[in-house]
Scaffold this motif. Structure first.
Motif, PDB file in Angstrom:
ATOM      1  N   PHE A 192      -4.857   7.183 -22.549  1.00 33.51           N
ATOM      2  CA  PHE A 192      -5.918   7.108 -21.565  1.00 33.51           C
ATOM      3  C   PHE A 192      -5.311   6.634 -20.245  1.00 33.51           C
ATOM      4  O   PHE A 192      -4.346   5.861 -20.234  1.00 33.51           O
ATOM      5  CB  PHE A 192      -7.006   6.118 -22.000  1.00 33.51           C
ATOM      6  CG  PHE A 192      -7.597   6.405 -23.350  1.00 33.51           C
ATOM      7  CD1 PHE A 192      -8.695   7.232 -23.476  1.00 33.51           C
ATOM      8  CD2 PHE A 192      -7.043   5.853 -24.499  1.00 33.51           C
ATOM      9  CE1 PHE A 192      -9.238   7.512 -24.717  1.00 33.51           C
ATOM     10  CE2 PHE A 192      -7.583   6.123 -25.746  1.00 33.51           C
ATOM     11  CZ  PHE A 192      -8.680   6.960 -25.854  1.00 33.51           C
ATOM     12  N   ASP A 193      -5.853   7.098 -19.151  1.00 30.16           N
ATOM     13  CA  ASP A 193      -5.372   6.616 -17.856  1.00 30.16           C
ATOM     14  C   ASP A 193      -6.553   6.439 -16.914  1.00 30.16           C
ATOM     15  O   ASP A 193      -7.543   7.176 -16.971  1.00 30.16           O
ATOM     16  CB  ASP A 193      -4.339   7.569 -17.264  1.00 30.16           C
ATOM     17  CG  ASP A 193      -4.887   8.944 -16.956  1.00 30.16           C
ATOM     18  OD1 ASP A 193      -5.423   9.128 -15.840  1.00 30.16           O
ATOM     19  OD2 ASP A 193      -4.779   9.842 -17.812  1.00 30.16           O
ATOM     20  N   VAL A 194      -6.428   5.438 -16.053  1.00 32.40           N
ATOM     21  CA  VAL A 194      -7.450   5.160 -15.049  1.00 32.40           C
ATOM     22  C   VAL A 194      -6.746   4.574 -13.828  1.00 32.40           C
ATOM     23  O   VAL A 194      -5.719   3.907 -13.946  1.00 32.40           O
ATOM     24  CB  VAL A 194      -8.513   4.183 -15.597  1.00 32.40           C
ATOM     25  CG1 VAL A 194      -7.912   2.833 -15.949  1.00 32.40           C
ATOM     26  CG2 VAL A 194      -9.664   4.028 -14.619  1.00 32.40           C
ATOM     27  N   GLU A 195      -7.287   4.855 -12.653  1.00 28.76           N
ATOM     28  CA  GLU A 195      -6.664   4.379 -11.425  1.00 28.76           C
ATOM     29  C   GLU A 195      -7.687   3.632 -10.588  1.00 28.76           C
ATOM     30  O   GLU A 195      -8.751   4.163 -10.260  1.00 28.76           O
ATOM     31  CB  GLU A 195      -6.083   5.554 -10.642  1.00 28.76           C
ATOM     32  CG  GLU A 195      -5.244   5.146  -9.451  1.00 28.76           C
ATOM     33  CD  GLU A 195      -4.516   6.321  -8.817  1.00 28.76           C
ATOM     34  OE1 GLU A 195      -3.811   6.102  -7.802  1.00 28.76           O
ATOM     35  OE2 GLU A 195      -4.653   7.456  -9.325  1.00 28.76           O
ATOM     36  N   ASN A 196      -7.347   2.393 -10.248  1.00 27.41           N
ATOM     37  CA  ASN A 196      -8.219   1.567  -9.423  1.00 27.41           C
ATOM     38  C   ASN A 196      -7.386   0.681  -8.507  1.00 27.41           C
ATOM     39  O   ASN A 196      -6.372   0.095  -8.930  1.00 27.41           O
ATOM     40  CB  ASN A 196      -9.116   0.653 -10.287  1.00 27.41           C
ATOM     41  CG  ASN A 196     -10.244   1.417 -10.954  1.00 27.41           C
ATOM     42  OD1 ASN A 196     -10.985   2.136 -10.281  1.00 27.41           O
ATOM     43  ND2 ASN A 196     -10.377   1.275 -12.269  1.00 27.41           N
ATOM     44  N   ASN A 197      -7.795   0.596  -7.247  1.00 27.85           N
ATOM     45  CA  ASN A 197      -7.183  -0.322  -6.288  1.00 27.85           C
ATOM     46  C   ASN A 197      -5.661  -0.210  -6.241  1.00 27.85           C
ATOM     47  O   ASN A 197      -4.940  -1.215  -6.224  1.00 27.85           O
ATOM     48  CB  ASN A 197      -7.584  -1.768  -6.626  1.00 27.85           C
ATOM     49  CG  ASN A 197      -9.081  -1.973  -6.570  1.00 27.85           C
ATOM     50  OD1 ASN A 197      -9.758  -1.435  -5.684  1.00 27.85           O
ATOM     51  ND2 ASN A 197      -9.617  -2.732  -7.529  1.00 27.85           N
ATOM     52  N   GLY A 198      -5.171   1.018  -6.252  1.00 27.00           N
ATOM     53  CA  GLY A 198      -3.738   1.223  -6.097  1.00 27.00           C
ATOM     54  C   GLY A 198      -2.921   0.981  -7.344  1.00 27.00           C
ATOM     55  O   GLY A 198      -1.682   0.943  -7.277  1.00 27.00           O
ATOM     56  N   ILE A 199      -3.569   0.823  -8.501  1.00 27.76           N
ATOM     57  CA  ILE A 199      -2.846   0.618  -9.751  1.00 27.76           C
ATOM     58  C   ILE A 199      -3.245   1.716 -10.744  1.00 27.76           C
ATOM     59  O   ILE A 199      -4.427   1.886 -11.037  1.00 27.76           O
ATOM     60  CB  ILE A 199      -3.135  -0.766 -10.368  1.00 27.76           C
ATOM     61  CG1 ILE A 199      -2.608  -1.872  -9.449  1.00 27.76           C
ATOM     62  CG2 ILE A 199      -2.495  -0.881 -11.750  1.00 27.76           C
ATOM     63  CD1 ILE A 199      -2.895  -3.270  -9.946  1.00 27.76           C
ATOM     64  N   GLU A 213       0.117  -0.899 -22.698  1.00 30.33           N
ATOM     65  CA  GLU A 213      -0.496  -0.630 -21.404  1.00 30.33           C
ATOM     66  C   GLU A 213       0.569  -0.696 -20.319  1.00 30.33           C
ATOM     67  O   GLU A 213       1.362  -1.639 -20.273  1.00 30.33           O
ATOM     68  CB  GLU A 213      -1.596  -1.652 -21.103  1.00 30.33           C
ATOM     69  CG  GLU A 213      -2.815  -1.531 -21.991  1.00 30.33           C
ATOM     70  CD  GLU A 213      -3.873  -2.556 -21.637  1.00 30.33           C
ATOM     71  OE1 GLU A 213      -3.628  -3.388 -20.727  1.00 30.33           O
ATOM     72  OE2 GLU A 213      -4.950  -2.544 -22.263  1.00 30.33           O
ATOM     73  N   PHE A 214       0.579   0.327 -19.460  1.00 28.10           N
ATOM     74  CA  PHE A 214       1.537   0.395 -18.366  1.00 28.10           C
ATOM     75  C   PHE A 214       0.760   0.388 -17.051  1.00 28.10           C
ATOM     76  O   PHE A 214      -0.094   1.250 -16.825  1.00 28.10           O
ATOM     77  CB  PHE A 214       2.363   1.680 -18.465  1.00 28.10           C
ATOM     78  CG  PHE A 214       3.210   1.777 -19.707  1.00 28.10           C
ATOM     79  CD1 PHE A 214       4.562   1.483 -19.668  1.00 28.10           C
ATOM     80  CD2 PHE A 214       2.656   2.171 -20.916  1.00 28.10           C
ATOM     81  CE1 PHE A 214       5.352   1.583 -20.801  1.00 28.10           C
ATOM     82  CE2 PHE A 214       3.426   2.262 -22.060  1.00 28.10           C
ATOM     83  CZ  PHE A 214       4.780   1.973 -22.008  1.00 28.10           C
ATOM     84  N   ASP A 215       1.070  -0.583 -16.199  1.00 23.89           N
ATOM     85  CA  ASP A 215       0.444  -0.657 -14.881  1.00 23.89           C
ATOM     86  C   ASP A 215       1.482  -0.305 -13.827  1.00 23.89           C
ATOM     87  O   ASP A 215       2.472  -1.033 -13.643  1.00 23.89           O
ATOM     88  CB  ASP A 215      -0.098  -2.065 -14.615  1.00 23.89           C
ATOM     89  CG  ASP A 215      -1.314  -2.391 -15.467  1.00 23.89           C
ATOM     90  OD1 ASP A 215      -1.805  -1.482 -16.151  1.00 23.89           O
ATOM     91  OD2 ASP A 215      -1.756  -3.553 -15.460  1.00 23.89           O
ATOM     92  N   LEU A 216       1.241   0.822 -13.139  1.00 25.55           N
ATOM     93  CA  LEU A 216       2.134   1.278 -12.078  1.00 25.55           C
ATOM     94  C   LEU A 216       1.432   1.086 -10.738  1.00 25.55           C
ATOM     95  O   LEU A 216       0.378   1.674 -10.504  1.00 25.55           O
ATOM     96  CB  LEU A 216       2.484   2.755 -12.292  1.00 25.55           C
ATOM     97  CG  LEU A 216       3.214   3.472 -11.152  1.00 25.55           C
ATOM     98  CD1 LEU A 216       4.616   2.896 -10.942  1.00 25.55           C
ATOM     99  CD2 LEU A 216       3.287   4.981 -11.419  1.00 25.55           C
TER     100      LEU A 216
END
Length: 783
Positions: free
Chosen positions: A386-393, A444-447
Motif C-alpha cells: 500500500f502507498d499513500v502520500e501526504n505532506n511531502g512524505i 513501512e518506508f517513509d521517503l
C-alpha cells in the motif's frame, strides 16, 4: 501473396499470378474435423487422413469450390451449429479427397518462384547481419508456419550457421510434442543443433499463483515462453547481452497486429533481439501448398479442426477453437497436457461461488475468465503493498515481503544504510532520506520527496522496487529483462549485482511486477456508479438531433415518453451537453461544428469516456474483434441478467441509430437486420477512427491528465499501454490509434499548438508535456 481460386478438378487450391489483397486463410479439412463437427450424419466419406476432403475459410466449408456448409456459434462446451448449404455429392456417393499430387503439380511454377524468392531473402539477410548478431536461430513452435520456415532456412543456409529453438510452454497440444520430437530427430541427422527451453515453474504452479491468464493480463507468454528462451540462449552463448536473429513464422494475414510488422524488426517479439519474418507476405494457401509439395511434418492438431497449434487453453482463442480443443485434448494419459487441468484451475481460483456442477460448467463455457482485468475475480487475491502520500512524505507499506528489498533497491539508485531504520538513496545527484519502521509482519518506508518531474520518477521507481520485494516469486522475467545479466533468481531468492546500471529495464514490466499486476485489487470499484445508465432503450441519434434543434425549448416541445426522457437526460449530462438542465457551453461548441459532424461526435465521446456505461464499453470491447450480443453479455461479469440485457440493447440502439459515432468514429460498426420495425444485432466491431482530428486528441489528452490527478507529463508508451488501470482514459483506448498515427498527431500538435503541448521523440524518449496552466476547457476554444 498470390490470389487463389478453388480447383474443381483437384478439389484443391489453384494460385494465379495476381496479388492478393486480403486472404480468408483457407485451410484443409480432414475427416477427423468432419467427424468432430458431426458431418458424418449427413455425408459419406472414408476415415482416411492421407488427404483432406475440402477447405474451410473461417466458418465456411468449400467442396470443389462450392460452399456446402457453414458453422455458427459454438463455445468451449457447446458444439457449433451446422448449416447445410449444398450437397457436396449426390445421395450415396462418397466424398472425394483432394488430389494432392495433381494440385501440387498445377501450382509448381508459382510456388517454386515464391520459394526461391524467400530462400534468397533469408540468404541475403544472413549475410547482411552475419557480423551484427551472435547467433541465428529458427523460433520453432511445432505449428505449420514454423515447420515451413525451418525447411526454407535449411535450404538457404549451411546447417551449422543456425540453431533451432523450441520454447516449451509446457502447455502445448500432445500432437505438437510429436512434431517437436520428430523435427528434433531430423535436426540431429542434419547436423543442426536443436534446443529446448522451459520455465523453472510449471503451469500448474503459475496458474495458481498468477491466476488464469486473461486477454488483458497475458503474463503467460513472458513467464513460459520469452523469458526461458532468453535465459537458455544466454546460457548457451555464455553472454548476457547477446544479440540474436530469430527466423519466425509470423504472417501478416494472421492478424491485424501482425500485418503491421516489417520483414526485419528489433525488439518487436523479444526485447533487444532481431526478428526476421521471411514468410510475412505468404498466405495460408501458399503455406499448405508448400507443405504438401515438400512433404513436411504436419501437426495432427490441424486435422482435428484447430486452426492454430498453440497452448491448450489460451485467453485469445475464439470460442469455436476452444470447442475443438475440448473435443481433442480434454482427456489424456498425462493430466498435465489436458484442457481439463486448466479448466479445473479456472474454477478453483475463481472468486465466484458455485452451488452446483452445472454452474461450474457454465462458467467455463462462457469463458468469462478471459475478460479478467484485476485480482478481484480471483479468490486468493490480496494486496501486499500500500502507498499513500501526504505532506511531502511517500509512505509505502509492504506485507510479508517475499524477497529482500535491499536487493531491489539497487535498481533504483545508489543507496547507503545509515542504521537499521534509516538509509539514503541518491537520485539525480540529490540524497533523499528514507525511514524504515518494522512491525510484526509489515515494513513501512517513509521517503521524504518533492513533486518535480525528476522526483515523480523517483517515487515511481521506489514503489516498483518495493512492489517487487512484496510480490516476487522468482518467475525470472526481471532476470531476462536485465540486458547485463546483473539479476539472478534462484530457489526463491533474488540477488542483484552491485554494478547494476539502474537502466530500469527490469522496471519496464506491467505494474513493475507481472504477479502484482495479475492479482492486484482495484482501488476503486464502480467509481462511476451503475453502468446500466440508459436502461434497454439507449439513446437514439434522432433524440439528440431534436435536442440540438430546439435546445432549451426541447423539454417543452418533445413527444418522448418518460423512460426515453430519463435515458436522454442521463446521456446529455454524461456528455456534458447539458448543465443544470440548460444547453451547455460544450453543447454550443458541438452545435457550431454541427451535430452531424464526426469531429463533434469524437469530442462528445471524449466526455462520455468518463461516464460509467461508455467507460465500460471502451475498457472491455476490444478493437477489431467481432462481438455478438451473447458475447457482450458474457463480459458483464458483475451484472444480473436484466442489466446484461439492458446494456447490450442500449448499445445496439445507440450505435445502429448513430452511424457517425458507431462507424465513422469507430465506437462500434454494426451488422444488423430490421424485421417488423425492430432491430436485431448480428454483431458489432470497434474499429479505429480512420480520420482522427488532432485537436480532438489534444482535448482527450487534457481530459486524461486532469483525471489522473493533474498528471501533465507522461510518455506515449504509457498512452499506448491500455492494460494499466487508470482514472484517465487514453485517446488510444477511445479511438484505437496505433503508435505511428499517434506520433504523427502529437508532432503536428506540438508544431501548431506549442502553447499547449510539447513532445520529444528522440532515441528512447517519447515524452509528452502539457502546459499545466491550461485545461481541457481551454482546448474547446480552438474549435
Amino acid at each position: 501473396m498470390y490470389s487463389y481460386t478453388y480447383d474443381k478438378e483437384t478439389g484443391g487450391i489453384l494460385l494465379n499470378s495476381s496479388s492478393l489483397q486480403l486472404s480468408n486463410e483457407p485451410r484443409p479439412v480432414y475427416y477427423q474435423e468432419l467427424d468432430i463437427l458431426g458431418f458424418d450424419r449427413y455425408w459419406l466419406y472414408k476415415k482416411d487422413d492421407s488427404a483432406p476432403y475440402m477447405w474451410a475459410e473461417n466458418n465456411n466449408y468449400y467442396y470443389k469450390g462450392r460452399l456446402v456448409a457453414q458453422t455458427k456459434g459454438g463455445s468451449p462446451l457447446i458444439a457449433p451449429e451446422i448449416i447445410l448449404k449444398d450437397a457436396p455429392e449426390a445421395n450415396g456417393v462418397y466424398l472425394s479427397q483432394v488430389n494432392i499430387s495433381l494440385m501440387v503439380e498445377k501450382n509448381r511454377d508459382i510456388m517454386e518462384k515464391l520459394s526461391q524468392e524467400t530462400i534468397k531473402k533469408i540468404y541475403n539477410i544472413y549475410h547482411e547481419y552475419q557480423n551484427k548478431v551472435d547467433l541465428f536461430y529458427v523460433a520453432f513452435s511445432g505449428g505449420k508456419d514454423s515447420v515451413l520456415v525451418l525447411d526454407l532456412v535449411k535450404r538457404a543456409l549451411p546447417h551449422n550457421a543456425f540453431k533451432v529453438l523450441f520454447g516449451d510452454t509446457q502447455m502445448e497440444f500432445s500432437d505438437t510434442y510429436n512434431i517437436v520430437n520428430a523435427v528434433e530427430h531430423d535436426c540431429l541427422e542434419d547436423g543442426i543443433e536443436f534446443i529446448r527451453s522451459m520455465s523453472t515453474m510449471s503451469p500448474k504452479e503459475t496458474w495458481r499463483k498468477f491466476g488464469p491468464p486473461a486477454q488483458k493480463i497475458r503474463w503467460c507468454c513472458s513467464v513460459h515462453k520469452t523469458t526461458p528462451q532468453i535465459l537458455k540462449l544466454r546460457q548457451l552463448l555464455e553472454k548476457a547481452d547477446f544479440r540474436g536473429m530469430a527466423f519466425t513464422g509470423i504472417r501478416a494475414q494472421e492478424s491485424a497486429s501482425r500485418a503491421e510488422y516489417d520483414d526485419i524488426s528489433l525488439g518487436e517479439k523479444v526485447r533487444g533481439q532481431f526478428s526476421c519474418h521471411p514468410i510475412l507476405e505468404w498466405n495460408s494457401a501458399e503455406l499448405f501448398l508448400y507443405t504438401y509439395a515438400h512433404e513436411l511434418h504436419f501437426n495432427e492438431a490441424y486435422k482435428k479442426g484447430n486452426s492454430r497449434a498453440g497452448c491448450l487453453v489460451c485467453p485469445l482463442a475464439g470460442y469455436k477453437n476452444m470447442w475443438f480443443k475440448e473435443q481433442s485434448y480434454s482427456h489424456a494419459q498425462d493430466e498435465n497436457f489436458t484442457t481439463m487441468l486448466y479448466n479445473n484451475i479456472i474454477k478453483e481460483t475463481s472468486s465466484k461461488s458455485f452451488s452446483s456442477r452445472d454452474e461450474e460448467e457454465e462458467y467455463v463455457n462462457i469463458a468469462g475468465w478471459k475478460a479478467r482485468r484485476s485480482g478481484r475475480e480471483l479468490n486468493f487475491s490480496k494486496d501486499q503493498m500500500f502507498d499513500v502520500e501526504n505532506n511531502g512524505i511517500l509512505k509505502v507499506t509492504i506485507i510479508s515481503p517475499k524477497t529482500d528489498w535491499h536487493e531491489w533497491m539497487k535498481t533504483v539508485g545508489k543507496y547507503s544504510l545509515v542504521d537499521d531504520t534509516h538509509f539514503n538513496i541518491e537520485w539525480d545527484g540529490i540524497i533523499y532520506p528514507v525511514t524504515i519502521t518494522q512491525h510484526e509482519e509489515t515494513l513501512e518506508f517513509d521517503l521524504r520527496v518533492g513533486n518535480t518531474k525528476s522526483e515523480i520518477q523517483l517515487k515511481k521507481s521506489f514503489k516498483i522496487a518495493l512492489r517487487k520485494s512484496a510480490y516476487c516469486i522468482g518467475c525470472q522475467v526481471c532476470e531476462a529483462n536485465c540486458p547485463h545479466g546483473f539479476i539472478r533468481m534462484r530457489n526463491g531468492s533474488v540477488s542483484i549485482d552491485d554494478r547494476c546500471y539502474k537502466c530500469k529495464k527490469c522496471h519496464n514490466i506491467d505494474y513493475g511486477c507481472l504477479l502484482a499486476n495479475s492479482i492486484k485489487l482495484p482501488k476503486k470499484i464502480n467509481k462511476m456508479g451503475s453502468i446500466n445508465r440508459y436502461a434497454n432503450l439507449g439513446v437514439e441519434y434522432d433524440w439528440v438531433k431534436q435536442y440540438f434543434k430546439h435546445q432549451d425549448n426541447f423539454w417543452t416541445s418533445h413527444e418522448l415518453g418518460t423512460n426515453k426522457v430519463k435515458s436522454l437526460r442521463a446521456f446529455l449530462n454524461d456528455a456534458t451537453l447539458m448543465e443544470k438542465n440548460k444547453f451547455s457551453r460544450f453543447a454550443c461548441i458541438v452545435d457550431s461544428l454541427g451535430i452531424e459532424n464526426s469531429i463533434a461526435w469524437a469530442l462528445i465521446l471524449c466526455n462520455l469516456a468518463y461516464s460509467s456505461e461508455f467507460n465500460w464499453w471502451i475498457n472491455h470491447i476490444e478493437f477489431d474483434t467481432v462481438y455478438t450480443t451473447d458475447k457482450i453479455k458474457e463480459l458483464l461479469l458483475d451484472e444480473n441478467d436484466t442489466a446484461k440485457t439492458h446494456i447490450s440493447s442500449a448499445f445496439k440502439n445507440i450505435l445502429i441509430s448513430n452511424p457517425i459515432l458507431g462507424k465513422e468514429v469507430g465506437l462500434g460498426y454494426c451488422d444488423f437486420i430490421v424485421k417488423n420495425d425492430k432491430r436485431y444485432l448480428n454483431s458489432v466491431q470497434r474499429i479505429a477512427w480512420s480520420e482522427p482530428d488532432a485537436k480532438v486528441i489534444l482535448y482527450s489528452l487534457y481530459k486524461f491528465a486532469e483525471a489522473c490527478g493533474e498528471y501533465y507529463q507522461f510518455t506515449l508508451t504509457r498512452l499506448m499501454d491500455t492494460t494499466i488501470e487508470s482514472d484517465g482514459v487514453s485517446p488510444v483506448q477511445i479511438f484505437g490509434l496505433d503508435r505511428e498515427t499517434m506520433v504523427g498527431l502529437l508532432k503536428g500538435l506540438a508544431t501548431n499548438y506549442p502553447e499547449f503541448i510539447s513532445v520529444t521523440f528522440t532515441l528512447d524518449l517519447d515524452n509528452i508535456n502539457l502546459r499545466q496552466d491550461k485545461t481541457a476547457a481551454d482546448i474547446l476554444d480552438l474549435f
